[in-house]
Design a protein around this motif. Structure first.
Motif, mmCIF file in Angstrom:
data_model
loop_
_atom_site.group_PDB
_atom_site.id
_atom_site.type_symbol
_atom_site.label_atom_id
_atom_site.label_comp_id
_atom_site.label_asym_id
_atom_site.label_seq_id
_atom_site.Cartn_x
_atom_site.Cartn_y
_atom_site.Cartn_z
ATOM 1 N N LYS A 73 -13.660 -6.465 2.536
ATOM 2 C CA LYS A 73 -13.153 -5.507 1.542
ATOM 3 C C LYS A 73 -12.084 -4.607 2.160
ATOM 4 C CE LYS A 73 -17.568 -5.273 -0.887
ATOM 5 N NZ LYS A 73 -18.722 -4.392 -1.178
ATOM 6 N N LYS A 74 -12.374 -4.069 3.341
ATOM 7 C CA LYS A 74 -11.451 -3.156 4.015
ATOM 8 C C LYS A 74 -10.166 -3.895 4.423
ATOM 9 C CE LYS A 74 -12.960 0.340 6.656
ATOM 10 N NZ LYS A 74 -12.315 1.509 6.102
ATOM 11 N N SER A 75 -10.299 -5.119 4.906
ATOM 12 C CA SER A 75 -9.110 -5.863 5.339
ATOM 13 C C SER A 75 -8.260 -6.301 4.150
ATOM 14 C CB SER A 75 -9.501 -7.063 6.208
ATOM 15 O OG SER A 75 -10.280 -7.984 5.491
ATOM 16 N N ARG A 76 -8.893 -6.525 3.025
ATOM 17 C CA ARG A 76 -8.145 -6.870 1.819
ATOM 18 C C ARG A 76 -7.306 -5.675 1.360
ATOM 19 N NH1 ARG A 76 -11.109 -7.513 -3.506
ATOM 20 N NH2 ARG A 76 -9.353 -7.585 -4.892
ATOM 21 N N LEU A 77 -7.876 -4.492 1.407
ATOM 22 C CA LEU A 77 -7.129 -3.281 1.051
ATOM 23 C C LEU A 77 -6.004 -3.018 2.049
ATOM 24 C CD1 LEU A 77 -10.038 -0.899 -0.041
ATOM 25 C CD2 LEU A 77 -8.298 -1.965 -1.496
ATOM 26 N N PHE A 78 -6.294 -3.258 3.331
ATOM 27 C CA PHE A 78 -5.270 -3.073 4.359
ATOM 28 C C PHE A 78 -4.099 -4.019 4.113
ATOM 29 C CE2 PHE A 78 -3.351 -4.075 8.471
ATOM 30 C CZ PHE A 78 -3.004 -2.805 8.900
ATOM 31 N N CYS A 79 -4.398 -5.234 3.727
ATOM 32 C CA CYS A 79 -3.351 -6.217 3.418
ATOM 33 C C CYS A 79 -2.463 -5.699 2.292
ATOM 34 C CB CYS A 79 -3.999 -7.545 3.031
ATOM 35 S SG CYS A 79 -2.823 -8.856 2.675
ATOM 36 N N SER A 80 -3.063 -5.126 1.278
ATOM 37 C CA SER A 80 -2.283 -4.563 0.173
ATOM 38 C C SER A 80 -1.377 -3.439 0.659
ATOM 39 C CB SER A 80 -3.221 -4.028 -0.918
ATOM 40 O OG SER A 80 -3.955 -5.078 -1.484
ATOM 41 N N THR A 81 -1.877 -2.626 1.584
ATOM 42 C CA THR A 81 -1.078 -1.539 2.144
ATOM 43 C C THR A 81 0.137 -2.087 2.879
ATOM 44 O OG1 THR A 81 -3.062 -0.176 2.367
ATOM 45 C CG2 THR A 81 -1.136 0.482 3.665
ATOM 46 N N ILE A 82 -0.048 -3.150 3.642
ATOM 47 C CA ILE A 82 1.080 -3.773 4.352
ATOM 48 C C ILE A 82 2.119 -4.257 3.343
ATOM 49 C CG2 ILE A 82 1.775 -5.763 5.763
ATOM 50 C CD1 ILE A 82 0.484 -3.490 7.392
ATOM 51 N N TYR A 83 1.649 -4.861 2.257
ATOM 52 C CA TYR A 83 2.577 -5.329 1.227
ATOM 53 C C TYR A 83 3.305 -4.166 0.555
ATOM 54 C CZ TYR A 83 1.948 -10.362 1.125
ATOM 55 O OH TYR A 83 1.984 -11.698 1.441
ATOM 56 N N GLU A 84 2.655 -2.994 0.486
ATOM 57 C CA GLU A 84 3.284 -1.833 -0.138
ATOM 58 C C GLU A 84 4.365 -1.210 0.750
ATOM 59 O OE1 GLU A 84 -0.026 0.722 -1.029
ATOM 60 O OE2 GLU A 84 -0.739 -0.609 -2.605
ATOM 61 N N ILE A 85 4.199 -1.276 2.077
ATOM 62 C CA ILE A 85 5.182 -0.627 2.954
ATOM 63 C C ILE A 85 6.368 -1.522 3.303
ATOM 64 C CG2 ILE A 85 3.485 0.928 3.992
ATOM 65 C CD1 ILE A 85 4.029 -0.906 6.597
ATOM 66 N N THR A 86 6.170 -2.826 3.305
ATOM 67 C CA THR A 86 7.230 -3.715 3.787
ATOM 68 C C THR A 86 8.453 -3.831 2.874
ATOM 69 O OG1 THR A 86 5.922 -5.612 3.021
ATOM 70 C CG2 THR A 86 5.807 -5.071 5.368
ATOM 71 N N PRO A 87 8.375 -3.559 1.576
ATOM 72 C CA PRO A 87 9.610 -3.613 0.783
ATOM 73 C C PRO A 87 10.668 -2.602 1.226
ATOM 74 C CG PRO A 87 7.740 -3.784 -0.678
ATOM 75 C CD PRO A 87 7.202 -3.437 0.699
ATOM 76 N N SER A 88 10.241 -1.564 1.941
ATOM 77 C CA SER A 88 11.216 -0.580 2.427
ATOM 78 C C SER A 88 11.962 -1.065 3.674
ATOM 79 C CB SER A 88 10.520 0.750 2.736
ATOM 80 O OG SER A 88 9.650 0.609 3.845
ATOM 81 N N PHE A 89 11.519 -2.177 4.247
ATOM 82 C CA PHE A 89 12.201 -2.733 5.415
ATOM 83 C C PHE A 89 13.538 -3.323 4.969
ATOM 84 C CE2 PHE A 89 8.302 -3.802 8.305
ATOM 85 C CZ PHE A 89 7.837 -2.510 8.169
ATOM 86 N N PRO A 90 14.525 -3.362 5.854
ATOM 87 C CA PRO A 90 15.829 -3.922 5.468
ATOM 88 C C PRO A 90 15.730 -5.393 5.062
ATOM 89 C CG PRO A 90 15.868 -3.074 7.740
ATOM 90 C CD PRO A 90 14.472 -2.943 7.242
ATOM 91 N N GLU A 91 16.650 -5.783 4.220
ATOM 92 C CA GLU A 91 16.712 -7.175 3.754
ATOM 93 C C GLU A 91 16.821 -8.143 4.938
ATOM 94 O OE1 GLU A 91 16.652 -10.312 1.076
ATOM 95 O OE2 GLU A 91 16.252 -8.197 0.678
ATOM 96 N N SER A 92 17.473 -7.704 6.006
ATOM 97 C CA SER A 92 17.635 -8.560 7.184
ATOM 98 C C SER A 92 16.299 -8.883 7.855
ATOM 99 C CB SER A 92 18.572 -7.900 8.203
ATOM 100 O OG SER A 92 18.021 -6.674 8.662
ATOM 101 N N GLU A 93 15.258 -8.133 7.525
ATOM 102 C CA GLU A 93 13.926 -8.376 8.090
ATOM 103 C C GLU A 93 13.021 -9.184 7.163
ATOM 104 O OE1 GLU A 93 12.673 -8.049 11.029
ATOM 105 O OE2 GLU A 93 14.509 -7.146 11.799
ATOM 106 N N LYS A 94 13.567 -9.618 6.024
ATOM 107 C CA LYS A 94 12.771 -10.353 5.042
ATOM 108 C C LYS A 94 12.075 -11.566 5.660
ATOM 109 C CE LYS A 94 13.051 -12.467 0.491
ATOM 110 N NZ LYS A 94 13.907 -12.791 -0.646
#
Length: 117
Positions: free
Chosen positions: A11-32
């Protein structure tokens, strides 16, 4: 066999995964296809390996999947530190994410140690 949906680490790791998905869109397109992709894949790997391992008939097999889970967690830790070094995340974000990740590592290690192999 274990019911993975009942496991707090899943449960905790599933929520953590969602958090990673929430922060990564702010990374530059070059890091896609670089850091964004690596972080997401490693984050997905944690609950996925817990789920897959829980389906195994022996605790020895499940323990092996939990070890892979820990490897993914350490991979994420390294990637988060690199993201911080590259100024893609700030100090507060890094500390929050590492705290959450550390809790998952501790829970996984503790659970792994209780399995009779």
């Amino acid at each position: 066999m274990h019911r993975f949906k009942d496991l707090e680490i899943w449960k905790k790791s599933r929520l953590f995964c969602s958090t990673i998905y929430e922060i990564t869109p702010s990374f530059p397109e070059s890091e896609k296809f670089g850091l964004t992709n690596q972080l997401r894949r490693a984050a997905v790997s944690i609950p996925s390996n817990i789920a897959e391992g829980s389906s195994r008939l022996s605790n020895k097999d499940f323990s092996r999947f939990l070890q892979i889970t820990l490897g993914s967690a350490y991979e994420i830790e390294t990637q988060l530190l690199i993201a911080f070094d590259l100024k893609l995340i700030n100090d507060g974000e890094l500390n929050t994410l590492l705290k959450e990740l550390n809790a998952i590592v501790k829970m996984t290690s503790k659970f792994k140690s209780t399995l009779k192999v």
